[in-house]
Design an enzyme around this catalytic site. Structure first.
Site, PDB file in Angstrom:
ATOM      1  CB  SER A 103      -0.617   0.104   0.939  1.00 22.86           C
ATOM      2  OG  SER A 103      -1.525   1.773   1.267  1.00 22.86           O
ATOM      3  CE1 TYR A 158      -4.499  -1.988   5.210  1.00 23.82           C
ATOM      4  CE2 TYR A 158      -3.721   0.044   4.435  1.00 23.82           C
ATOM      5  CZ  TYR A 158      -4.279  -0.768   4.167  1.00 23.82           C
ATOM      6  OH  TYR A 158      -4.144  -1.571   2.745  1.00 23.82           O
TER       7      TYR A 158
END
Length: 681
Positions: A558, A571
């Protein structure tokens, strides 16, 4: 001039599909059927007799009109006047092109002559196990007479071609009471005045041969069970198969990469437990259709299933080296200046007593069909040994078939392989979003795909949408569980023989500020993404190392692995862990030829399982925009002003793995439409 559809064609296709859909009648893509009829010549307006016959490379069970070769019967039969003899057989196939009627249709097969030269309007040529048992028995001619009397005649072995067509036509002409023939070393041919009669005659020959085998055959044609060679219990058997499969796939891929198939059917296990199996496997497979798929003989492990796995692997390596030497010697014994180059010396079939059969091919269907053909070969050996002695055609004749220029031409007609052909891909989190797009794209590029997801129903739906089990299979797995991941990798190995390309995509996200982030929030995200990726990569690396074929591991990371976004500590930290795993594993696995790379997407809202599961609403609240405008919001903050879709991430996976970047490893590729803060330094 509109194309004419003769009623004979409809009846022929229906008969072909019925016969070809029953494996007792013929094997996949084996045999051919035909019909003769009359149409009006669109040029002269005069009647024209035609032959419609299954063309080269088709399958009876799925035959359509496009798979038929359509030829002028008068021109085909006129070839008997110019036939130069068996020394010039191959020239006759080229002559078939001058007999074609109209445009389109499949290329005529080598068996066209037998259909054209037999007077009967309808002809079937099939490869039933019961019929080939007679055809490969040492005293097959006498057995044919004992079973059928004058109703079915014997035609001695001859390589398929024009002369065989003449031989069959002569048998039919000289014995008007006959409805078919047993072709020595090959199969059966039957005929009839109507399509229904022809089909009935074919089925009656097959059934009568089987009844004779049942009534007169020996009870144990393969001999007694060898003590210690009995099948292992199912769970133990499959565990051992999963341990051996990657090594075997690597060995079978020495010359070129192969996909694998495994079966532990009762037929195979019983055969390998019996005393005669070493002797019979050494004699080689039987009819041409069989050994074209299986090679002339299999590789057989000569150890009991109780042998330690390490000992079995060491012995398989020795046997593989010997197999290659033997195959090279076989080629050298029979090749001449006109022979095509040797296609590869690795086995297509590997037999492991107590465990089962591993078969190999350029794709899953080819590998599976090779295994099915060897089961046919076992059935043929059983029948022939039950009545007589199994005596396949000579090695020299097998070579003439295997390295026939006409077979080589058939291979040349195959389309070029797609970029990921022969590669087996595992995609975690493949049931939705980015994972689903990746699975679809990898399959479109030729890979065999395993769609893994905690939601087994979703994984099954995606796999089913991609295609049959020859292309994609689902696996239900919780990547946080060490045992579940090991079991999933074993399932992958048993489905396709091994694994080459692993995509760590499983993930989730909970967006909360630090003070609102619970330990459970932290743990679940690290368990799925950091721990899960580690477990999947570790188990996959065991297989990749055992195969010794290199491979790819791709992490879907990501932008958040390098950009500090708000309210995102759990996250972002888990993604940073994945990003560093890419670098660490690239350094560690590089010496094994395993490349490890990652992709940093951002703003993949549309079609995303994570965003649909609540992450979208959380991020929209953080940024103060409506949830349905979140994708557009992300796009506007990029340099390119374009929304990132799951398909863009899938394209990046293909770019990394399809061969154009063979020397790239340890790379993190941004797929974010340009986020300057995420530029890697």
């Amino acid at each position: 001039m509109a194309a004419q559809v003769a009623p004979e064609v409809t009846a022929l296709l229906q008969r072909s599909n019925r016969l070809g859909s029953d494996p007792r009648n013929t094997n996949y893509a084996g045999g051919n059927t035909s019909a003769k009829g009359e149409v009006t010549d669109p040029v002269t307006g005069e009647p024209a007799g035609l032959l419609w016959v299954k063309g080269s490379g088709g399958d009876l069970g799925t035959l359509t009109s496009g798979g038929l070769a359509v030829l002028r019967l008068d021109r085909l039969r006129a070839l008997t006047g110019v036939y130069p003899g068996v020394e010039h057989e191959d020239e006759m196939v080229a002559a078939f092109d001058y007999c074609l009627h109209g445009k389109g249709g499949a290329p005529p097969s080598i068996d066209t002559a037998m259909h054209a030269l037999v007077d009967a309007p309808h002809v079937d040529h099939l490869h039933p196990d019961s019929g080939i048992a007679f055809a490969t028995a040492a005293d097959g001619e006498a057995l044919t007479r004992a079973c059928f009397g004058d109703r079915v005649r014997w035609v001695a072995w001859r390589r398929p071609g024009f002369q065989l067509g003449l031989d069959i036509a002569a048998a039919a002409r000289e014995h008007p009471e006959a409805v078919g023939v047993i072709l020595g070393g090959h199969g059966i041919t039957a005929w009839g005045t109507t399509s229904e009669e022809c089909e009935a005659n074919s089925l009656s020959i097959i059934a009568a041969a089987q009844r004779y085998l049942d009534d007169h055959g020996a009870a144990e044609p393969f001999g007694p069970v060898i003590p210690g060679y009995e099948p292992l219990p199912e769970a133990e058997r499959r565990t051992r198969a999963a341990a051996l499969a990657p090594v075997l796939r690597g060995l079978a891929s020495t010359d070129r990469a192969q996909v694998g198939h495994f079966t532990d059917s009762d037929v195979v296990l019983d055969f390998l437990s019996r005393s005669k199996h070493p002797e019979l496997t050494a004699r080689g497979t039987s009819c041409p259709d069989h050994f074209l798929r299986t090679k002339v003989r299999p590789l057989v492990l000569d150890l009991p299933p109780s042998a330690p796995v390490a000992d079995a692997i060491a012995r398989l390596r020795e046997l593989h080296a010997a197999y290659r030497e033997d195959y090279r010697a076989y080629y050298d014994r029979h090749a001449d200046a006109s022979s095509p180059p040797m296609r590869g010396a690795d086995p297509a079939i590997v037999l492991v007593p107590g465990v089962g059969m591993f078969s190999y091919g350029a794709d899953k269907q080819t590998a599976r069909v090779a295994g099915e053909f060897y089961v046919n070969a076992i059935n043929v050996m059983r029948g022939a040994e039950a009545l007589s002695t199994y005596t396949p055609i000579s090695e020299a004749e097998k070579f003439r078939i295997e390295y026939w220029e006409l077979e080589e031409a058939k291979l040349r007609r195959r389309p070029a392989p797609r970029p990921l052909a022969t590669r087996v891909a595992l995609v975690t989190g493949g049931g939705s979003g980015i994972g689903r797009a990746i699975a679809r794209r990898l399959a479109a590029e030729g890979a065999c795909v395993v769609v893994a997801d905690r939601d087994g129903e979703a994984a099954g739906k995606v796999a089913g949408q991609i295609g049959s089990a020859d292309v994609a299979v689902p696996v239900t797995v919780d990547v946080t569980s060490e045992a579940a991941v090991a079991a999933a990798i074993a399932d992958v190995v048993l489905a396709f023989g091994g694994v080459d390309l692993v995509v760590n995509n499983a993930g989730l996200s909970i967006s909360r500020p630090l003070l609102e982030t619970s330990a459970a929030d932290w743990d679940v995200q690290h368990d799925v993404m950091a721990r899960g990726s580690f477990l999947v990569s570790r188990e996959a690396a065991r297989v990749l190392a055992a195969q010794d074929m290199g491979g790819d591991i791709v992490y879907i990371v990501s932008k958040n692995s390098v950009v500090a976004g708000p309210s995102n500590v759990a996250y972002g930290a888990a993604k940073a862990d994945q990003a560093h795993q890419v670098r660490l594993l690239a350094a560690e696995l590089g010496p094994l030829g395993i490349r490890v790379n990652g992709i940093n997407p951002d703003g993949v809202v549309r079609g995303s399982g994570i965003f649909a599961g609540g992450w979208g609403a959380q991020r929209a609240a953080v940024y103060g925009v409506p949830e349905d405008e979140l994708g557009a919001f992300y796009a506007q903050r990029t340099l390119l002003k374009h929304e990132v879709l799951p398909e863009h991430v899938a394209a990046a996976v293909v770019a990394l793995c399809a061969g154009d970047l063979p020397l790239t490893t340890g790379l993190l590729v941004p797929v974010d439409a340009g986020v300057a803060a995420a530029f890697l330094r």
